[in-house]
Motif scaffolding. Structure first.
Motif, mmCIF file in Angstrom:
data_model
loop_
_atom_site.group_PDB
_atom_site.id
_atom_site.type_symbol
_atom_site.label_atom_id
_atom_site.label_comp_id
_atom_site.label_asym_id
_atom_site.label_seq_id
_atom_site.Cartn_x
_atom_site.Cartn_y
_atom_site.Cartn_z
ATOM 1 N N THR A 1 0.836 -1.196 0.000
ATOM 2 C CA THR A 1 0.000 0.000 0.000
ATOM 3 C C THR A 1 0.868 1.241 0.000
ATOM 4 O OG1 THR A 1 -0.102 -0.011 2.399
ATOM 5 C CG2 THR A 1 -1.884 -1.126 1.209
ATOM 6 N N GLN A 2 0.335 2.290 -0.591
ATOM 7 C CA GLN A 2 1.029 3.568 -0.619
ATOM 8 C C GLN A 2 0.162 4.593 0.088
ATOM 9 O OE1 GLN A 2 1.715 4.568 -4.670
ATOM 10 N NE2 GLN A 2 3.346 3.089 -4.939
ATOM 11 N N THR A 3 0.826 5.437 0.861
ATOM 12 C CA THR A 3 0.075 6.515 1.498
ATOM 13 C C THR A 3 -0.089 7.637 0.484
ATOM 14 O OG1 THR A 3 2.120 7.491 2.326
ATOM 15 C CG2 THR A 3 0.963 5.952 3.779
ATOM 16 N N SER A 4 -1.120 8.405 0.646
ATOM 17 C CA SER A 4 -1.331 9.505 -0.291
ATOM 18 C C SER A 4 -0.268 10.569 -0.042
ATOM 19 C CB SER A 4 -2.732 10.097 -0.127
ATOM 20 O OG SER A 4 -2.857 10.630 1.164
ATOM 21 N N GLN A 5 0.296 11.030 -1.138
ATOM 22 C CA GLN A 5 1.345 12.043 -1.063
ATOM 23 C C GLN A 5 0.938 13.214 -1.933
ATOM 24 O OE1 GLN A 5 4.821 10.080 -2.423
ATOM 25 N NE2 GLN A 5 4.992 8.752 -0.659
ATOM 26 N N LYS A 6 1.396 14.390 -1.549
ATOM 27 C CA LYS A 6 1.141 15.562 -2.366
ATOM 28 C C LYS A 6 2.117 15.536 -3.534
ATOM 29 C CE LYS A 6 0.725 20.526 -2.201
ATOM 30 N NZ LYS A 6 0.923 21.733 -1.403
ATOM 31 N N VAL A 7 1.586 15.404 -4.723
ATOM 32 C CA VAL A 7 2.409 15.331 -5.919
ATOM 33 C C VAL A 7 2.242 16.633 -6.683
ATOM 34 C CG1 VAL A 7 2.795 14.109 -8.081
ATOM 35 C CG2 VAL A 7 2.129 12.842 -6.052
ATOM 36 N N GLU A 8 3.361 17.269 -6.983
ATOM 37 C CA GLU A 8 3.331 18.504 -7.740
ATOM 38 C C GLU A 8 3.647 18.170 -9.183
ATOM 39 O OE1 GLU A 8 5.528 22.689 -7.291
ATOM 40 O OE2 GLU A 8 4.992 21.719 -5.417
ATOM 41 N N LEU A 9 2.706 18.437 -10.084
ATOM 42 C CA LEU A 9 2.866 18.069 -11.472
ATOM 43 C C LEU A 9 3.786 19.018 -12.223
ATOM 44 C CD1 LEU A 9 -0.790 17.047 -12.314
ATOM 45 C CD2 LEU A 9 1.135 15.589 -11.726
ATOM 46 N N TYR A 10 3.889 20.235 -11.782
ATOM 47 C CA TYR A 10 4.771 21.190 -12.432
ATOM 48 C C TYR A 10 5.331 22.128 -11.371
ATOM 49 C CZ TYR A 10 0.723 24.221 -11.994
ATOM 50 O OH TYR A 10 -0.332 24.931 -11.503
ATOM 51 N N ASN A 11 6.472 22.671 -11.670
ATOM 52 C CA ASN A 11 7.079 23.623 -10.750
ATOM 53 C C ASN A 11 6.535 25.010 -11.065
ATOM 54 O OD1 ASN A 11 8.633 21.653 -9.574
ATOM 55 N ND2 ASN A 11 10.352 21.964 -10.958
ATOM 56 N N LYS A 12 6.031 25.669 -10.059
ATOM 57 C CA LYS A 12 5.539 27.017 -10.268
ATOM 58 C C LYS A 12 6.723 27.951 -10.369
ATOM 59 C CE LYS A 12 1.122 26.563 -7.994
ATOM 60 N NZ LYS A 12 0.236 27.067 -6.940
ATOM 61 N N ARG A 13 6.753 28.721 -11.430
ATOM 62 C CA ARG A 13 7.840 29.670 -11.613
ATOM 63 C C ARG A 13 7.477 30.957 -10.889
ATOM 64 N NH1 ARG A 13 10.342 31.944 -17.238
ATOM 65 N NH2 ARG A 13 12.007 33.110 -16.245
ATOM 66 N N ILE A 14 8.392 31.434 -10.099
ATOM 67 C CA ILE A 14 8.161 32.665 -9.340
ATOM 68 C C ILE A 14 8.477 33.844 -10.250
ATOM 69 C CG2 ILE A 14 8.879 34.020 -7.355
ATOM 70 C CD1 ILE A 14 9.602 31.351 -5.990
ATOM 71 N N ILE A 15 7.491 34.714 -10.418
ATOM 72 C CA ILE A 15 7.684 35.901 -11.245
ATOM 73 C C ILE A 15 7.991 37.063 -10.309
ATOM 74 C CG2 ILE A 15 6.609 37.472 -12.877
ATOM 75 C CD1 ILE A 15 4.894 35.149 -13.818
#
Length: 125
Positions: free
Chosen positions: A37-51
């Motif tokens: 089993t895997q615990t739910s993890q926060k997965v970020e699909l893209y890196n937010k670019r800081i403007i």
């Protein structure tokens, strides 16, 4: 009746063997009784670019100075009363005026970008 009971025993034995094989295969794959089993993890699909302000001002400066440079060639284009475009040769600048204007634009651009980047460098402290 002896034959009937023998068939029942065989079918129970066959079922038992197949269930053991199936259980073994599931165990080998790791999906038996949720062993993997895997615990739910926060997965970020893209890196937010800081403007940053610096990025915004640099982009603004690029477009502003490109627009100023293009204005040298677009000033003679006018619109008549009939909403027709025409090229007015009276509004053309001479070669000396164009060189002076481009020199002014380039020197202003250099000063602008130096000031924007120096301001950003010293405000981060």
């Amino acid at each position: 009746m002896a034959k009937n009971e023998q068939l029942k025993m065989r079918s129970k034995a066959t079922f038992f063997v197949f269930s053991r094989i199936f259980t073994y295969k599931l165990k080998m794959e790791g999906s038996y009784l949720n062993e993997n089993t895997q615990t739910s993890q926060k997965v970020e699909l893209y890196n937010k670019r800081i403007i940053t302000i610096r990025t915004v001002l640099n982009i603004y400066g690029v477009f502003a100075f490109i627009g100023l440079i293009l204005s040298v060639f677009t000033i003679p284009v006018s619109v008549s009363e009939d909403m027709q475009f025409f090229y007015n040769k009276k509004l053309l600048m001479g070669q000396m005026k164009i060189k002076e204007f481009l020199l002014f634009i380039i020197s202003a651009a250099v000063a602008y970008f130096v000031l924007v980047n120096i301001y950003d460098k010293y405000t981060k402290k």
